[in-house]
Design an enzyme around this catalytic site. Structure first.
Site, PDB file in Angstrom:
ATOM      1  N   TYR A  69       5.837   5.230  -5.672  1.00 55.51           N
ATOM      2  CA  TYR A  69       5.039   4.002  -5.628  1.00 55.51           C
ATOM      3  C   TYR A  69       3.749   4.336  -4.906  1.00 55.51           C
ATOM      4  CZ  TYR A  69       3.638  -0.736  -4.221  1.00 55.51           C
ATOM      5  OH  TYR A  69       2.950  -1.899  -4.001  1.00 55.51           O
ATOM      6  N   LYS A 114      -1.638   3.202   6.728  1.00 53.86           N
ATOM      7  CA  LYS A 114      -0.608   2.931   7.728  1.00 53.86           C
ATOM      8  C   LYS A 114      -0.979   3.405   9.145  1.00 53.86           C
ATOM      9  CE  LYS A 114       3.007   2.512   4.263  1.00 53.86           C
ATOM     10  NZ  LYS A 114       3.364   1.108   4.135  1.00 53.86           N
ATOM     11  N   ASP A 168      -0.206  11.598  -2.073  1.00 53.31           N
ATOM     12  CA  ASP A 168      -0.174  10.273  -1.455  1.00 53.31           C
ATOM     13  C   ASP A 168       0.593  10.422  -0.144  1.00 53.31           C
ATOM     14  OD1 ASP A 168       0.471   7.763  -0.568  1.00 53.31           O
ATOM     15  OD2 ASP A 168       0.995   6.967  -2.542  1.00 53.31           O
TER      16      ASP A 168
HETATM   17  N1  HOZ Z   1       4.981  -1.600  -0.067  1.00 51.26           N
HETATM   18  C1  HOZ Z   1       5.731  -1.715   1.139  1.00 51.26           C
HETATM   19  C2  HOZ Z   1       6.990  -0.949   1.084  1.00 51.26           C
HETATM   20  N2  HOZ Z   1       6.962   0.311   0.510  1.00 51.26           N
HETATM   21  C3  HOZ Z   1       6.061  -3.128   1.471  1.00 51.26           C
HETATM   22  C4  HOZ Z   1       5.078  -3.712   2.373  1.00 51.26           C
HETATM   23  C5  HOZ Z   1       5.463  -5.073   2.928  1.00 51.26           C
HETATM   24  O1  HOZ Z   1       6.204  -5.790   2.288  1.00 51.26           O
HETATM   25  O2  HOZ Z   1       4.989  -5.416   4.001  1.00 51.26           O
END
Ligand code: HOZ
Length: 424
Positions: free
Chosen positions: A141, A264, A236
């Site tokens: 992802y 992050k 990534d």
């Molecule tokens: N895309 C995030 C997990 N891989 C989720 C982020 C969130 O829901 O805060």
């Protein structure tokens, strides 16, 4: 107001009651709790429960929540203003830190999220190579831009729509999806699209289909095959950057990607993203080159100040061996409890990232991740939550550990995991 009351209000106004789908608890059942405060390894819910947190705001909180140094850095920056819409000194310091630590990055552009970072890196790769197609891996992802929401992990997988509606077929046809950890598939993918692949984008260690590691030599093979076909290699490292090592997976595996996406941790808990790499590629970005990319809040002084404080702390503490010890402790506790119960489990772990898959099959790609018993994971999740530990509310997300978990929090969490498994 308690969590149930807040969720009832949210459901009226926010789709699904949440601003990011995984938070909705749909795959584990039940309703999400709301958090009113967080400190160290602990979340404090709107219902006044204290939870040991292994989500760590989905990765950024490597020093624990609300670390005093990061808080102080934000407060200092705040005195001077929240956003200027001009270059500011913090951006330069941030760029210097990133370039110092991430071996392959010679130039870097800040943006506002991991999604922006990967989306922009893909556009840059296409503009640089003058090719349209990209290769991604099933279960990886990379945020929610159109080209990348094809066989995606994270919430897209959790909620059963890895191929999102709304992505035009004309866009999807330029994304070639291959299985992770499969060399023959990569060779076939390049052979089927000669001279057309702009880039290969990969979560070098996957964190969005649960935590999955590459087979020995796989990333090296990927580096070689992309170079051979004139395609760029994009790592990534939004999750893994500064989390597994200061230089991320590329430092651990000694691979030099052409471009790297970050996010992050480099925002210290404020919204951020960045992408960087070879100077000759990065110089294709506007205003120097023809590839356009921009952002009103890019390089925001508060986000930069928070991120710089977090990175300086990592430089000072070098906590990676300590974090790995915490990860191993947690992994061993889960393995021992499952062994005692006669329950098949896989616990991939490296440093402060881990996952718990209830399956006898070693997990090395999307297909094997799906062999995990997601229903059993849901029961385990709720048993842990009831006892005071918060894991990501999905069988397909990584867990994150912070330095604040050291000591009482990790010991208590291991006890809770063991009891929860015993009671399953
Ligand atoms: N895309 C995030 C997990 N891989 C989720 C982020 C969130 O829901 O805060």
């Amino acid at each position: 107001m308690n969590s149930d009351q807040l969720f009832a209000r949210a459901l009226q106004l926010i789709p699904g009651g949440v601003n990011s789908p995984v938070r909705a608890f749909r795959s584990v059942g039940g309703a999400p709790f709301f958090v009113k405060a967080a400190r160290g390894a602990t979340l404090v819910t709107a219902d006044d429960r204290e939870l040991i947190d292994f989500v760590c705001t989905w990765g950024p909180a490597i020093h624990g929540h609300n670390h005093p140094r990061i808080k102080a850095a934000i407060a200092t920056a705040l005195e001077s203003g929240t956003s200027f819409g001009t270059p500011n000194p913090y951006e330069v310091e941030m760029a210097e830190l990133i370039v110092k630590f991430v071996p392959s990055i010679r130039k870097v552009r800040m943006c506002n999220s991991g999604t922006e970072a990967t989306m922009s890196a893909i556009r840059l790769a296409r503009g640089f190579t003058k090719r349209d197609k990209i290769i991604k891996f099933a279960g990886c992802y990379h945020g929610h831009s159109d080209s990348l929401l094809i066989k995606a992990g994270s919430g897209a997988l959790t909620h059963g729509n890895p191929d999102s509606a709304g992505v035009p077929a004309s866009v999807a046809q330029d994304t070639v999806v291959l299985p992770y950890n499969d060399r023959a598939a990569l060779e076939a993918g390049f052979a089927a699209n000669p001279g057309q692949i702009a880039c290969v984008i990969i979560e070098a260690y996957c964190g969005n289909v649960g935590f999955i590691m590459p087979d020995a030599g796989y990333l090296q093979f990927l580096r070689e095959i992309t170079a051979k076909h004139g395609a760029l290699l994009i790592f990534d490292e939004v999750m893994t950057g500064f989390r597994l090592a200061k230089g991320g997976v590329q430092e651990l595996e000694k691979i030099t990607p052409d471009l790297t996406c970050l996010g992050k941790i480099i925002g210290g808990g404020l919204p951020v993203g960045a992408f960087g790499g070879r100077a000759d590629i990065m110089d294709h970005l506007a205003p120097l080159g023809p590839v356009y990319q921009a952002g009103t809040l890019s390089g925001n002084p508060l986000a930069m100040a928070a991120g710089i404080a977090g990175l300086r702390l990592l430089e000072e503490l070098n906590p990676y061996a300590r974090l790995d010890a915490l990860g191993q402790k947690l992994r061993d506790a889960v393995l021992a409890a499952c062994r005692a119960k006669g329950l098949a489990v896989q616990v991939p772990q490296r440093g402060s990232m881990f996952s718990i898959f209830f399956t006898a099959t070693p997990v090395r790609d999307y297909a094997t991740a799906l062999t995990g018993d997601a229903k059993l994971f849901g029961r385990f999740f709720h048993a842990c939550l009831a006892k005071g530990v918060y894991l990501a509310p999905s069988a397909y997300e990584a867990g994150f550990i912070s330095t604040a978990h050291e000591g009482a929090a990790i010991d208590r969490a291991c006890e809770i995991f063991a009891t929860a498994i015993k009671e399953l």
